[in-house]
Design a protein around this motif. Structure first.
Motif, PDB file in Angstrom:
ATOM      1  N   ILE A  47       0.864  -1.187   0.000  1.00  0.00           N
ATOM      2  CA  ILE A  47       0.000   0.000   0.000  1.00  0.00           C
ATOM      3  C   ILE A  47       0.899   1.235   0.000  1.00  0.00           C
ATOM      4  O   ILE A  47       1.791   1.370   0.829  1.00  0.00           O
ATOM      5  CB  ILE A  47      -0.932   0.027   1.226  1.00  0.00           C
ATOM      6  CG1 ILE A  47      -1.855  -1.182   1.215  1.00  0.00           C
ATOM      7  CG2 ILE A  47      -1.739   1.331   1.253  1.00  0.00           C
ATOM      8  CD1 ILE A  47      -2.673  -1.329   2.487  1.00  0.00           C
ATOM      9  N   ASP A  49       1.924   5.128   0.492  1.00  0.00           N
ATOM     10  CA  ASP A  49       1.565   6.228   1.385  1.00  0.00           C
ATOM     11  C   ASP A  49       0.898   7.317   0.537  1.00  0.00           C
ATOM     12  O   ASP A  49       1.435   7.700  -0.504  1.00  0.00           O
ATOM     13  CB  ASP A  49       2.832   6.773   2.056  1.00  0.00           C
ATOM     14  CG  ASP A  49       2.493   7.820   3.092  1.00  0.00           C
ATOM     15  OD1 ASP A  49       2.368   7.453   4.272  1.00  0.00           O
ATOM     16  OD2 ASP A  49       2.350   8.997   2.720  1.00  0.00           O
ATOM     17  N   PRO A  50      -0.277   7.815   0.951  1.00  0.00           N
ATOM     18  CA  PRO A  50      -0.976   8.818   0.132  1.00  0.00           C
ATOM     19  C   PRO A  50      -0.193  10.107  -0.067  1.00  0.00           C
ATOM     20  O   PRO A  50      -0.334  10.771  -1.086  1.00  0.00           O
ATOM     21  CB  PRO A  50      -2.272   9.093   0.902  1.00  0.00           C
ATOM     22  CG  PRO A  50      -2.291   8.202   2.072  1.00  0.00           C
ATOM     23  CD  PRO A  50      -1.023   7.451   2.142  1.00  0.00           C
ATOM     24  N   SER A  56       6.018   2.916   0.182  1.00  0.00           N
ATOM     25  CA  SER A  56       4.929   2.113   0.736  1.00  0.00           C
ATOM     26  C   SER A  56       4.812   2.384   2.232  1.00  0.00           C
ATOM     27  O   SER A  56       5.709   2.968   2.854  1.00  0.00           O
ATOM     28  CB  SER A  56       5.196   0.629   0.502  1.00  0.00           C
ATOM     29  OG  SER A  56       6.258   0.186   1.321  1.00  0.00           O
ATOM     30  N   LEU A  93      -7.401   8.265   5.721  1.00  0.00           N
ATOM     31  CA  LEU A  93      -7.202   7.688   4.396  1.00  0.00           C
ATOM     32  C   LEU A  93      -6.289   6.465   4.473  1.00  0.00           C
ATOM     33  O   LEU A  93      -6.547   5.444   3.838  1.00  0.00           O
ATOM     34  CB  LEU A  93      -6.629   8.736   3.439  1.00  0.00           C
ATOM     35  CG  LEU A  93      -6.408   8.288   2.003  1.00  0.00           C
ATOM     36  CD1 LEU A  93      -7.711   7.795   1.382  1.00  0.00           C
ATOM     37  CD2 LEU A  93      -5.835   9.441   1.191  1.00  0.00           C
ATOM     38  N   ILE A  94      -5.233   6.546   5.261  1.00  0.00           N
ATOM     39  CA  ILE A  94      -4.332   5.402   5.442  1.00  0.00           C
ATOM     40  C   ILE A  94      -5.110   4.219   6.023  1.00  0.00           C
ATOM     41  O   ILE A  94      -5.009   3.089   5.528  1.00  0.00           O
ATOM     42  CB  ILE A  94      -3.140   5.774   6.342  1.00  0.00           C
ATOM     43  CG1 ILE A  94      -2.233   6.779   5.631  1.00  0.00           C
ATOM     44  CG2 ILE A  94      -2.346   4.522   6.755  1.00  0.00           C
ATOM     45  CD1 ILE A  94      -1.181   7.415   6.526  1.00  0.00           C
ATOM     46  N   CYS A  97      -7.425   2.682   3.455  1.00  0.00           N
ATOM     47  CA  CYS A  97      -6.651   1.909   2.470  1.00  0.00           C
ATOM     48  C   CYS A  97      -6.293   0.528   3.026  1.00  0.00           C
ATOM     49  O   CYS A  97      -6.376  -0.481   2.313  1.00  0.00           O
ATOM     50  CB  CYS A  97      -5.376   2.651   2.079  1.00  0.00           C
ATOM     51  SG  CYS A  97      -5.651   4.054   0.988  1.00  0.00           S
ATOM     52  N   ALA A 100      -9.484  -1.531   3.008  1.00  0.00           N
ATOM     53  CA  ALA A 100      -9.845  -1.929   1.651  1.00  0.00           C
ATOM     54  C   ALA A 100      -8.981  -3.096   1.177  1.00  0.00           C
ATOM     55  O   ALA A 100      -9.494  -4.067   0.611  1.00  0.00           O
ATOM     56  CB  ALA A 100      -9.705  -0.743   0.702  1.00  0.00           C
ATOM     57  N   LYS A 101      -7.703  -3.014   1.428  1.00  0.00           N
ATOM     58  CA  LYS A 101      -6.796  -4.080   0.984  1.00  0.00           C
ATOM     59  C   LYS A 101      -7.117  -5.400   1.672  1.00  0.00           C
ATOM     60  O   LYS A 101      -7.158  -6.448   1.035  1.00  0.00           O
ATOM     61  CB  LYS A 101      -5.348  -3.658   1.268  1.00  0.00           C
ATOM     62  CG  LYS A 101      -4.316  -4.627   0.792  1.00  0.00           C
ATOM     63  CD  LYS A 101      -4.199  -4.608  -0.711  1.00  0.00           C
ATOM     64  CE  LYS A 101      -3.048  -5.479  -1.143  1.00  0.00           C
ATOM     65  NZ  LYS A 101      -2.591  -5.199  -2.449  1.00  0.00           N
ATOM     66  N   PHE A 146     -12.326   7.535  -4.069  1.00  0.00           N
ATOM     67  CA  PHE A 146     -11.413   6.785  -3.210  1.00  0.00           C
ATOM     68  C   PHE A 146     -10.908   5.537  -3.907  1.00  0.00           C
ATOM     69  O   PHE A 146      -9.725   5.231  -3.883  1.00  0.00           O
ATOM     70  CB  PHE A 146     -12.072   6.386  -1.876  1.00  0.00           C
ATOM     71  CG  PHE A 146     -11.253   5.372  -1.130  1.00  0.00           C
ATOM     72  CD1 PHE A 146     -10.091   5.761  -0.480  1.00  0.00           C
ATOM     73  CD2 PHE A 146     -11.596   4.030  -1.141  1.00  0.00           C
ATOM     74  CE1 PHE A 146      -9.302   4.830   0.169  1.00  0.00           C
ATOM     75  CE2 PHE A 146     -10.820   3.092  -0.484  1.00  0.00           C
ATOM     76  CZ  PHE A 146      -9.665   3.490   0.167  1.00  0.00           C
ATOM     77  N   PHE A 150      -7.205   4.389  -4.515  1.00  0.00           N
ATOM     78  CA  PHE A 150      -6.736   3.133  -3.939  1.00  0.00           C
ATOM     79  C   PHE A 150      -6.158   2.220  -5.011  1.00  0.00           C
ATOM     80  O   PHE A 150      -5.118   1.613  -4.834  1.00  0.00           O
ATOM     81  CB  PHE A 150      -7.877   2.435  -3.203  1.00  0.00           C
ATOM     82  CG  PHE A 150      -7.518   1.078  -2.684  1.00  0.00           C
ATOM     83  CD1 PHE A 150      -6.675   0.936  -1.595  1.00  0.00           C
ATOM     84  CD2 PHE A 150      -8.013  -0.067  -3.292  1.00  0.00           C
ATOM     85  CE1 PHE A 150      -6.333  -0.302  -1.111  1.00  0.00           C
ATOM     86  CE2 PHE A 150      -7.684  -1.312  -2.813  1.00  0.00           C
ATOM     87  CZ  PHE A 150      -6.831  -1.435  -1.721  1.00  0.00           C
ATOM     88  N   ASN A 151      -6.843   2.109  -6.142  1.00  0.00           N
ATOM     89  CA  ASN A 151      -6.395   1.216  -7.218  1.00  0.00           C
ATOM     90  C   ASN A 151      -5.192   1.778  -7.935  1.00  0.00           C
ATOM     91  O   ASN A 151      -4.400   1.087  -8.478  1.00  0.00           O
ATOM     92  CB  ASN A 151      -7.532   0.947  -8.210  1.00  0.00           C
ATOM     93  CG  ASN A 151      -8.635   0.117  -7.571  1.00  0.00           C
ATOM     94  OD1 ASN A 151      -8.382  -0.701  -6.708  1.00  0.00           O
ATOM     95  ND2 ASN A 151      -9.858   0.369  -7.991  1.00  0.00           N
TER      96      ASN A 151
END
Length: 151
Positions: A47, A49-50, A56, A93-94, A97, A100-101, A146, A150-151
């Protein structure tokens, strides 16, 4: 000059060598091996980092193997993450994410709990409250903006 970043010079750490994990979201419930801490960690290491899309969450040690708790018998996973700075403006957001993963890669029987590490963020209680609100998480996961991020 203000770059707008919470942490302009984050520390980037070396990664450990690990095995690759498999997606078990469609695993048969009756013929399965237990899911362990390393397997869960492997799912979230990539994932980004935004704030630093070249890094990551593992690179920045926002998540570590030790921050993963798994109880396969009770179908429970908890991830406790640590933002790079106490005033990070993206902990929600983190957290989403990470949710979601894991929801995408784990069997549906698992309950996923994502938290900010105690003392690691200035608004820890409110972040944890938002991350604990399943309706808010579900709404975020249905948001096309989002999901494209994310994708």
């Amino acid at each position: 000059m203000d770059s707008g970043l919470s942490n302009e010079n984050p520390v980037v750490y070396l990664k450990k060598q690990r095995r690759l994990c498999t997606d078990r979201s469609n695993t048969d419930e009756f013929s399965r091996e237990p899911i362990n801490q390393l397997e869960i960690f492997d799912h979230i290491t990539d994932i980004k980092d935004p704030e630093y899309p070249m890094q990551s969450l593992e690179d920045l040690r926002v998540v570590t193997e030790e921050s993963v708790e798994v109880d396969d018998d009770k179908s429970y996973v908890r991830i406790t993450f640590r933002p790079t700075v106490p005033h990070c403006h993206l902990p929600n957001l983190i957290g989403v994410c990470i949710y979601a993963k894991l929801l995408k890669s784990l069997p549906a029987r698992f309950k996923v709990d994502v938290r900010v590490a105690p003392g690691s963020h200035a608004t820890e209680a409110s972040v944890n409250k938002r991350l604990g609100d399943k309706e808010r998480i579900a709404a975020a996961l249905e948001n096309p903006d989002f999901m494209s991020l994310f994708n």
